[in-house]
Design an enzyme around this catalytic site. Sequence first.
Site, PDB file in Angstrom:
ATOM      1  CG  MET A 365      -5.998  -2.576   4.701  1.00  0.00           C
ATOM      2  SD  MET A 365      -7.339  -2.029   3.831  1.00  0.00           S
ATOM      3  CE  MET A 365      -8.067  -0.940   4.970  1.00  0.00           C
ATOM      4  CG  HIS A 399      -3.565   4.365  -3.090  1.00  0.00           C
ATOM      5  ND1 HIS A 399      -4.508   4.677  -4.224  1.00  0.00           N
ATOM      6  CD2 HIS A 399      -4.291   3.626  -2.484  1.00  0.00           C
ATOM      7  CE1 HIS A 399      -5.664   4.273  -3.864  1.00  0.00           C
ATOM      8  NE2 HIS A 399      -5.649   3.613  -2.815  1.00  0.00           N
ATOM      9  CD  GLU A 400      -2.581   1.679   0.370  1.00  0.00           C
ATOM     10  OE1 GLU A 400      -3.466   1.892   1.391  1.00  0.00           O
ATOM     11  OE2 GLU A 400      -2.682   1.303  -0.689  1.00  0.00           O
ATOM     12  CG  HIS A 403      -6.877   5.521   1.653  1.00  0.00           C
ATOM     13  ND1 HIS A 403      -8.027   5.909   1.361  1.00  0.00           N
ATOM     14  CD2 HIS A 403      -6.364   4.525   0.777  1.00  0.00           C
ATOM     15  CE1 HIS A 403      -8.338   5.228   0.022  1.00  0.00           C
ATOM     16  NE2 HIS A 403      -7.430   4.382  -0.107  1.00  0.00           N
ATOM     17  CD  GLU A 422      -9.552   2.463  -1.860  1.00  0.00           C
ATOM     18  OE1 GLU A 422      -8.644   2.744  -2.645  1.00  0.00           O
ATOM     19  OE2 GLU A 422      -9.690   1.932  -0.894  1.00  0.00           O
TER      20      GLU A 422
END
EC number: 3.4.11.-
Length: 953
Positions: A365, A399-400, A403, A422
């Site tokens: 997350m 990926h994180e 973000h 996403e």
Amino acid sequence: MGGGFYISKFVGVVGIVFGAGAVATVIALAVVYSQEVAKNEAVSPTNGGSTVKPPVTTPGGSTVVPQVTTPVIPTTAPSNEAWDKYRLPDTLKPEHYNLTLWPRLTVNAQGLYIFTGKSYVVFQCVKETDLILIHSNKLNYTKWGDDHLAKLSALGSTPVPTIKKSWLQPTTQFLVLELNGKLAVGESYQLDTVFVGELADDLGGFYRSVYLEEGEEKVVATTQMQPTDARKAFPCFDEPAMKAIFHITLLHPPTTNALVIMQKCCIMILNKTSSYCPTSFDETKKMSTYLLAFIVSDYDYINSTSDNVLIRIYARKKAIADGQGEYALNKTGPILKFFEKYYNATYPLPKSDQIALPDFNAGAMENWGLITYRETALLYDPNMSSNSNKERIATIIAHELAHMWFGNLVTLRWWNDLWLNEGFASYVEYLGANEAEPDWNIKDLIVLGDVHRVFAVDALASSHPLSSKEEDIQKPEQISELFDAISYSKVRSSIFSTYLNTFAYDNTVYTDLWDHLQMAVNSTGTSLPTGQTVHSIMNRWVLQMGFPVVTINTATGMINQQHFLLDPATAGSVPPSDFSYVWIVPIRWMKTGLLQKQTWLEDKTVTGESWILANLNVSGYYRVNYDNANWERLLNSIPVINRAQLVDDAFNLARAKYINTTLALRTTKYLRREREYMPWESALDNLDFFYLMFDRSEVYGDMQAYLKYQVEPLFKHFENITRNWTDVPNGHTDQYNQVNAIRVACSTGMEECQTLTKGWYSQWMKDSAKNPIHPNLRTTVYCSAIAAGGAAEWEFGWTQFKAATIAIEADKLRFALACTKQPWLLNKYLEYTLDATKIRKQDATSTIVYIASNVVGQSLAWDFMRDRWSYIFTQYGGGSFSFSNLINGVTKRFSTEFELKQLKQFQADNSEVGFGSGTLAVSQSIERTTANIKWVAENKKSVQEWFYAEVPK
């Protein structure tokens, strides 16, 4: 439906703003990735009795100990349209929060872990109102002197209205305050609350994670807020557009560490007899509630600095001592630097903490500055972790970190645009991981990892567009349902700097990105198709579900498109589209001896000696069909560049009745000569459907014989280049294909392979301290040996699973235990999934799906899920069990009328209980089962005959 194609002009703008080939990938990538972010609902703390509130620090710095008071029991409120809606009204806007929380890491007299806290939020009135709605879920409040659940005060000179009524509205998850007067527009107010909640093991909001270290049970208080669980930790305006600044103080045992997304600013160590230590943190940037994180643990960490950014990896002390955080630490800096350059925007925070948690429902997350991970997604041990484990860690970190800008700095306004967050992160994760590991050629794996995967979902009539209307996404379970393949994998770079700078610390909708793309087109003078804009082109991909199949007739040179549906019979149930399911499609193509990129496919002079191949490297989000003559030419001379794509297109076109199934099967005949990973993986992925349909029928034996014949040379190839399995192949994907060789050879009954795996496993059983199996091969070898063995092999695997101190090793064993062919062992294993002391809640769904993937366990898992659905749904909510994955995983083999009837009955029987985030999955399973029944009836005979004929006798 037929339609025209704008090619070269559109690809021009694609090259400017998305990068060559990226448009299809980003569209495809808004559809796959994690799919396990549904939230859990915990049992509420007891509403009766007395609760001792924690000391809290006031804005002035003094410590106040609230009095012992009685939590308020929610009362039934009069019906009112405002508080019965799920969305906040547009009357109030939060500015900043001051929050103090005290998690108890031991149980209280009632046997509960709790947290207590005090908070105030300062908000501005933007529209006159006499009503305050603020999100609250499973929190109990202390009454203030005026006998209400909160205290309201004004920060200006305007008098503050008194509170008329206050209550909790559980259905819509609001704390409601009715006022005796109206709040004044432009004025700021402060709302104070004191509350208690359960620090449950439900994986949502503020929750607890438990682990054993040196025989001692330890508790971590941690968080998972996305999408709607910040309200379980403290009362807040819990919508992504409601950005604010947060000042957080944590009270925690002196022997533990406190972490928040910002750096510590004040640590006040009390005397040794004190049960808590207050730690305050710098105020945050302006941000959304779902990106908050705060953690209390006795973890250790390692750290480094990259361009003045402090990077820390936190984990259990033994994991850090064993060096399991080193890989993540070494790769985080280079990935951060890559994204700063890629976005042309500096990382906006002073630190980047990453922490591995024993209990975590998602893979990771992107909390701003404090990213949370499953242990398997962050910790790497070269003695235990496989090549694929390392790749997963690199891609998830990328990926994180992606973000931190795209999602955190600039945030979606509402969850209907989740796909933009996403999808983009799922694309650039490959770019970031490629920067960290350039020798892997990881960008090539996008096609297998995401594009092919999403095609399977988006070809259903029950799919959904990328972007939904805001009014259609209201309830928490509807929001959770969006975290599926469509939102992760179906969605470059010159525009990102202006886009990020324009909307920094603010919120956007997807059309804002189209505006910036159009600016890039205008500034470069690039022309678009006549009458088209970036909006009109991209809206066709965003606002209508699905994708096209492009049919090329090499005899006439004609091209047309049609909405691709896996079951053409479902066309009548497809919702209408404003664009009539016609897309503007960029095409890249080649023909024998000539490569043509980004152009109309208008060459009508193709001879019978030539072949044409379109959508090179799957750079477009569409499938390609050809006339029979071109298919024959391709099958006789399949070019290396697109073998994986040809296989995937052919099999899916066959399922949709565009071509014969036997033509698709013919694309696998060259596997006997194939040594490359991507074609093998594509073929095996597609043949998996045949196994699902036929592994309970007479077709199974002939299919096994065919695949055994095809895999034998690959098995021998790896046996030779590894010197009889003693070396590791050099190439990244070669290591993957070695696993394929052993897995397929053993599962199809090759005696040499089964002797090899049983021998390795038996050697380990004799000396459990010395595992002779290479980490790359463990999952496959464990599964093969347990499948071939009995209770002794299974019990040894279970003992090793329980003793595993490294989560990655435990995961390998957890998967392999589902491979046994003994029904009684599988039933026992199913029962273990409901006991969190045996199978962690985060792993329950995938364990049941693993069992269902075993032909022996499929019916057992289905009966288990049906029998316990009400219990599972009530006790576990939408979090620890990701219901969409569970339902799809257990029903994917369904292909009979009896199973369809059972599935429909399951839907009807549980309509009142509900399916939460799995609601759409039930409809998709029914649709998929209906299509499977038709497909089996139409193809069973010809498929069996084909497999039988293709094996030398």
